[in-house]
Scaffold this active site. Structure first.
Site, mmCIF file in Angstrom:
data_model
loop_
_atom_site.group_PDB
_atom_site.id
_atom_site.type_symbol
_atom_site.label_atom_id
_atom_site.label_comp_id
_atom_site.label_asym_id
_atom_site.label_seq_id
_atom_site.Cartn_x
_atom_site.Cartn_y
_atom_site.Cartn_z
ATOM 1 N N LYS A 489 0.843 -1.197 0.000
ATOM 2 C CA LYS A 489 0.000 0.000 0.000
ATOM 3 C C LYS A 489 0.879 1.248 0.000
ATOM 4 O O LYS A 489 2.084 1.190 0.248
ATOM 5 C CB LYS A 489 -0.909 -0.001 1.238
ATOM 6 C CG LYS A 489 -0.146 -0.040 2.560
ATOM 7 C CD LYS A 489 -1.084 -0.131 3.740
ATOM 8 C CE LYS A 489 -0.293 -0.154 5.057
ATOM 9 N NZ LYS A 489 -1.170 -0.188 6.231
ATOM 10 N N ARG A 584 -9.852 0.532 15.815
ATOM 11 C CA ARG A 584 -9.775 1.339 14.596
ATOM 12 C C ARG A 584 -10.840 0.854 13.617
ATOM 13 O O ARG A 584 -11.827 1.530 13.385
ATOM 14 C CB ARG A 584 -8.365 1.252 13.988
ATOM 15 C CG ARG A 584 -8.138 2.188 12.825
ATOM 16 C CD ARG A 584 -6.693 2.211 12.363
ATOM 17 N NE ARG A 584 -6.221 0.909 11.901
ATOM 18 C CZ ARG A 584 -4.989 0.682 11.439
ATOM 19 N NH1 ARG A 584 -4.094 1.670 11.427
ATOM 20 N NH2 ARG A 584 -4.639 -0.519 11.032
ATOM 21 N N HIS A 613 -5.573 -6.789 14.140
ATOM 22 C CA HIS A 613 -4.365 -5.960 14.138
ATOM 23 C C HIS A 613 -3.927 -5.713 15.581
ATOM 24 O O HIS A 613 -4.723 -5.212 16.387
ATOM 25 C CB HIS A 613 -4.634 -4.621 13.437
ATOM 26 C CG HIS A 613 -3.398 -3.917 12.986
ATOM 27 N ND1 HIS A 613 -2.984 -3.910 11.672
ATOM 28 C CD2 HIS A 613 -2.464 -3.217 13.676
ATOM 29 C CE1 HIS A 613 -1.858 -3.220 11.575
ATOM 30 N NE2 HIS A 613 -1.531 -2.789 12.778
ATOM 31 N N ARG A 670 1.546 -10.632 8.048
ATOM 32 C CA ARG A 670 1.492 -9.474 7.142
ATOM 33 C C ARG A 670 2.801 -8.691 7.283
ATOM 34 O O ARG A 670 3.062 -8.082 8.326
ATOM 35 C CB ARG A 670 0.293 -8.577 7.481
ATOM 36 C CG ARG A 670 -1.050 -9.271 7.356
ATOM 37 C CD ARG A 670 -2.200 -8.301 7.565
ATOM 38 N NE ARG A 670 -2.151 -7.609 8.845
ATOM 39 C CZ ARG A 670 -2.614 -8.086 9.993
ATOM 40 N NH1 ARG A 670 -3.164 -9.303 10.026
ATOM 41 N NH2 ARG A 670 -2.541 -7.385 11.099
ATOM 42 N N TYR A 712 13.442 32.155 2.716
ATOM 43 C CA TYR A 712 12.228 32.859 3.102
ATOM 44 C C TYR A 712 12.249 33.233 4.583
ATOM 45 O O TYR A 712 12.699 32.452 5.436
ATOM 46 C CB TYR A 712 11.011 31.980 2.842
ATOM 47 C CG TYR A 712 10.636 31.865 1.381
ATOM 48 C CD1 TYR A 712 10.307 32.997 0.638
ATOM 49 C CD2 TYR A 712 10.595 30.622 0.765
ATOM 50 C CE1 TYR A 712 9.954 32.887 -0.695
ATOM 51 C CE2 TYR A 712 10.234 30.501 -0.581
ATOM 52 C CZ TYR A 712 9.923 31.647 -1.301
ATOM 53 O OH TYR A 712 9.570 31.540 -2.620
ATOM 54 N N CYS A 760 12.256 25.081 1.269
ATOM 55 C CA CYS A 760 11.327 25.666 0.300
ATOM 56 C C CYS A 760 10.528 24.553 -0.390
ATOM 57 O O CYS A 760 10.759 23.368 -0.147
ATOM 58 C CB CYS A 760 12.099 26.466 -0.749
ATOM 59 S SG CYS A 760 13.218 27.703 -0.048
ATOM 60 N N MET A 761 9.603 24.943 -1.271
ATOM 61 C CA MET A 761 8.765 23.938 -1.926
ATOM 62 C C MET A 761 9.592 22.984 -2.784
ATOM 63 O O MET A 761 9.395 21.766 -2.755
ATOM 64 C CB MET A 761 7.704 24.621 -2.790
ATOM 65 C CG MET A 761 6.816 23.613 -3.533
ATOM 66 S SD MET A 761 5.563 24.374 -4.564
ATOM 67 C CE MET A 761 4.406 24.953 -3.320
ATOM 68 N N ASP A 762 10.536 23.532 -3.564
ATOM 69 C CA ASP A 762 11.294 22.716 -4.513
ATOM 70 C C ASP A 762 12.791 22.719 -4.239
ATOM 71 O O ASP A 762 13.532 22.033 -4.950
ATOM 72 C CB ASP A 762 11.072 23.221 -5.946
ATOM 73 C CG ASP A 762 9.598 23.344 -6.273
ATOM 74 O OD1 ASP A 762 8.905 22.312 -6.217
ATOM 75 O OD2 ASP A 762 9.146 24.470 -6.556
#
Length: 819
Positions: A489, A584, A613, A670, A712, A760-762
């Site tokens: 997953k 859960r 679980h 699992r 920033y 920063c973002m990138d």
């Protein structure tokens, strides 16, 4: 599976060679190929299969399948009671199939008298072997281990490749316990030895380091000479005690080659003369490996002008095949650093096992220095292509072009790499797996670059060999009958679901688990056929669920009733989730009566498994509660099974549970985060290998004056003059903003560089004032050298979050040793 020489051994000789007993001889066939892996065994006449019984797999279990596929010659160590079932087969019974394999290879080796270089040590074996092959194969026909085939079975498979036209052999050998090297010595029979160094690898298998040195040196007990670095005084002492003739190099007097260094130049004093060799490497390990090569070349009589030319031609050796995202929804296997028949077979095996796309394409250069005529070489390639079929073949080079009459009509041929780049229709490639394999002189890296999907410089490197290692670690903890469901997953914890699932399918896991239906659909579209459990099915996904043969987890009456209404009486396999204390998802104990009643009313429902679980499997202080959950689960599951009249699979353990609570294995476990190298219960554990490494590059380096600010909000304040590198990763890629302002560190040139200012973002800025860094250098975000657990600890989270946060815009590169 490895081809042997034209001077064949016949099956009737095997009892004498192996010390075994002939059980059945139906046809005295020649032995042409040796095989130990049922998944890679060919159906060709001349294949001899050794049924090896290991810790996790037993080759005897696959004899019937192999016989049906056409294999007719077997060496076994476990008597079969039903020879009548194999009327056309030959069988030899031996006490140890591994020993028999070694004896067959040793018998083959004795037929040849050319020089053979044996290489052992803790580090550098494969690199030195590959470098020597790069150098020596230019002038003579050389044979070597494919990849790192240096084990008790890898060495004999490698030596079996020797053919009459070969002029020199290069074989590495690795051991992990006493007694192993003596067996390999009889197989390799080196005339010249190289001992690289002695490190801590496999220390646990030996009494002390001196015993480990002594055991490794047994490879050279009949060698004419041993090449080694005399600077390693503990090694020198043991060599002198054992009386081995040496050709040594080092920095102190008394050696055959006296070396000293000045910048990247190495001065070598030998036989009264001093020569200067310019080193193309700067790191200590590469220099030492390179000097082993220089020592051998000097011993073989190379003049120093030729030695320098040979050293200049060396390039780094990719130790594993790389699988990358290619153009037009394809995958690219980049194996461009050398090309020989043994290596080609390994690469084709790897290609065959990639089932994400149905179409396979091989782009192959001429195989140089093979010692075979063009016609014979073309026929050898065709033999391999019969065993490992591809839909499209592209041959590059004058030899392949000249022998194109032997290949299928749809094959394409080009005299040079440039002719291919200029004339090939790259638009014809679509949804396929492409193996690019070429000799160095053909510069196939240009082809790989053209076929690779272009993304920004940040990559997630996923080590599929480490993933298989971790799978086998967990398998070794399970009872033989316990099944494994692997959770893929969340994009396989950030590692790439289809690619990881393909490896798991090949290694015969029993189930896969995904979070949502679309993840399961993606796997089915990538030719994953093993059962898949969907943990969070939704009403709007039932069509896809059924159409793609996915099995839903049923955890509530709401989702169960919706599914029943949708099915309208059609059959469906489901997995029942019970809530035993996690609170859960799942049916509570009080709801069992209603659940059982609903199952009774809908006999079209097949319960594939019942599971729960554990809330705290990784917490030793919570073991009492874990055992309580297990008892509640068992009581509830037995009630359901009694009513059903059959027993579904029971499973309760996750990765931590497998490691800590073996008494709760039930029918299946699992496996999740543990597969990817993270042990939640013992973060410092060394048994698991990290699978994922996140890397980027330096985009720019700036000099910042004291008092200036970075980023920033002006949060990065220069307390002194600084060198600041901007690296090509930000929070949009998965590098958390919580790592800002010195919290996070990255690794550049083996040294830590703290984050300065805000992420920063990138992009992110790091302090490289104390590091000899330059633009374009690699930056490790996390990996073997900078553990992900450490990064997680810095921002009070868990490795799960960091792995799954890596954006899908980050290119995944899959590497494997192919073995």
């Amino acid at each position: 599976m490895v081809p042997g020489s034209s001077d064949m051994i016949f099956f009737s000789q095997l009892p004498e060679i192996t010390g075994g007993k002939l059980l059945q001889l139906r046809s005295d066939s020649q032995i042409e190929y040796l095989s130990i892996d049922s998944r890679k065994a060919a159906t060709q006449k001349g294949t001899l299969f050794f049924a090896i019984k290991g810790e996790r797999h037993d080759g005897h279990q696959y004899i019937s399948d192999l016989y049906r596929m056409g294999t007719r010659q077997f060496v076994i160590e476990q008597p079969t009671e039903h020879l009548i079932d194999f009327p056309e087969a030959n069988f030899v019974l031996v006490s140890s199939t591994v020993s028999a394999l070694q004896r067959v290879a040793a018998f083959h080796r004795k037929r040849f008298s050319f020089p053979v270089v044996g290489i052992t040590g803790s580090n550098g074996k494969t690199i030195i072997k590959e470098w020597l092959y790069q150098i020596l194969s230019k002038d003579q026909s050389a044979v070597k281990n494919p990849g790192s085939y240096n084990s008790q079975v890898g060495v004999p498979l490698s030596v079996w490749q020797i053919k009459p036209h070969h002029q020199i052999g290069l074989f590495e050998a690795g051991i992990s316990r006493p007694g192993e090297m003596e067996r390999l010595e009889g197989v390799i029979r080196p005339t010249i030895g190289i001992l690289t160094n002695i490190g801590t690898a496999h220390d646990e298998g030996f009494r002390d380091q001196e015993q480990k040195i002594e055991e490794k040196l047994k490879l050279f007990k009949n060698s004419q000479v041993l090449i080694y670095c005399a600077d390693h005084t503990h090694v020198k002492r043991v060599i002198q005690k054992m009386g081995i003739r040496t050709y040594s190099w080092g920095r102190d007097q008394g050696v055959d080659l006296l070396v000293s260094f000045q910048h990247h130049a190495c001065q070598i004093s030998h036989a009264g003369q001093t020569h200067t060799i310019e080193m193309p490497f700067a790191d200590k390990a590469s220099i030492e490996n390179c000097l082993h090569c220089v020592a051998l070349l000097t011993y073989l009589g190379f003049n120093y002008k030729k030695v320098q030319k040979s050293i200049n031609s060396l390039r780094s050796v990719p130790m594993r095949m790389e699988m990358k995202e290619g153009i037009n929804q394809s995958y690219l296997i980049d194996d461009t650093y050398n090309n020989d028949l043994g290596g080609l077979e390994l690469s084709l095996q790897f290609l065959t096992h990639q089932n994400q796309k149905k179409k396979k394409r091989l782009i192959l250069s001429d195989i140089l220095e093979s010692g075979l005529s063009g016609e014979l070489l073309a026929k050898q390639i065709l033999v391999l292509l019969e065993k490992y079929p591809v839909q499209n073949f592209v041959g590059i080079g004058p030899m392949l072009t000249g022998e194109q009459r032997f290949f299928s009509e749809n094959s394409l041929f080009y005299p040079t790499t440039q002719a291919f780049l200029d004339n090939f229709d790259f638009g014809s490639i679509h949804e396929e797996v492409i193996l690019v394999k070429g000799a160095r002189t053909f510069t196939f890296e240009k082809i790989a670059n053209r076929l690779q999907r272009k993304l920004h410089g940040t990559v997630m490197e996923v080590d599929l060999s480490a993933l298989v290692h971790n799978l086998n670690v967990f398998r070794s903890l399970l009872r033989p009958e316990t099944k494994i469901m692997v959770m893929v997953k969340a994009f396989a914890y950030g590692s790439g679901s289809p690619e990881v699932a393909n490896v798991l399918q090949y290694h015969k896991v029993d189930y896969l688990g995904v979070a949502y239906v679309d993840e399961g659909v993606d796997l089915r579209k990538n030719n994953i056929v093993i059962p898949i459990m969907v943990m969070n099915p939704s009403e709007d996904s039932f069509d896809s669920l059924i159409n793609y043969n996915l099995e839903p987890e049923i955890y509530s009456f709401r989702i169960f009733h919706s599914l029943l209404e949708y099915l309208g009486g059609r059959p469906c396999s489901i997995h029942l989730k019970l809530d035993t204390g996690m609170h859960r998802l799942g049916f509570a104990k009080e709801e069992l009566s209603e659940l059982i009643q609903l199952l009774g009313q809908n006999r079209n429902i097949i319960v594939a498994s019942i599971f729960t679980h554990l809330a705290a499997a990784d917490e030793s202080g919570q073991d009492e509660f874990s055992n309580y959950q297990a008892s509640v689960f068992t009581e509830a599951a037995e009630s359901i099974s009694t009513f059903l009249g059959y027993r579904p699979l029971y499973h309760i353990l996750n990765s931590s549970g497998i490691l800590r609570l073996p008494h709760l294995q039930h029918d299946m476990v699992r496996l999740g985060i543990g597969l990817y190298g993270v042990d939640p219960s013992h973060p410092d554990s060394k048994e698991l290998k990290p699978v994922a490494a996140l890397k980027t590059v330096i985009s720019q380096i700036k000099s910042i004056k004291k008092g200036e600010t970075v980023g920033y909000g002006r949060k990065g304040i220069a307390r002194n003059d600084l060198r600041v590198a901007t690296i090509a990763i930000g929070y949009a890629d998965g590098f958390s903003r919580r790592l800002s302002q010195g919290v996070g560190e990255v690794l550049i040139a083996g040294k830590r560089a703290p984050v300065i200012g805000n992420v920063c973002m990138d992009m992110t800025m790091v302090d490289v004032t104390a590091i000899d860094a330059k633009e374009g250098d690699e930056v490790v975000i996390f990996g073997a050298e900078l553990p992900i657990q450490e990064m997680a600890n810095k921002i009070q989270t868990i490795p799960y979050e960091l792995l799954t946060s890596v954006s899908e815009r980050v290119k995944r590169i899959f590497v494997s040793d192919g073995i």
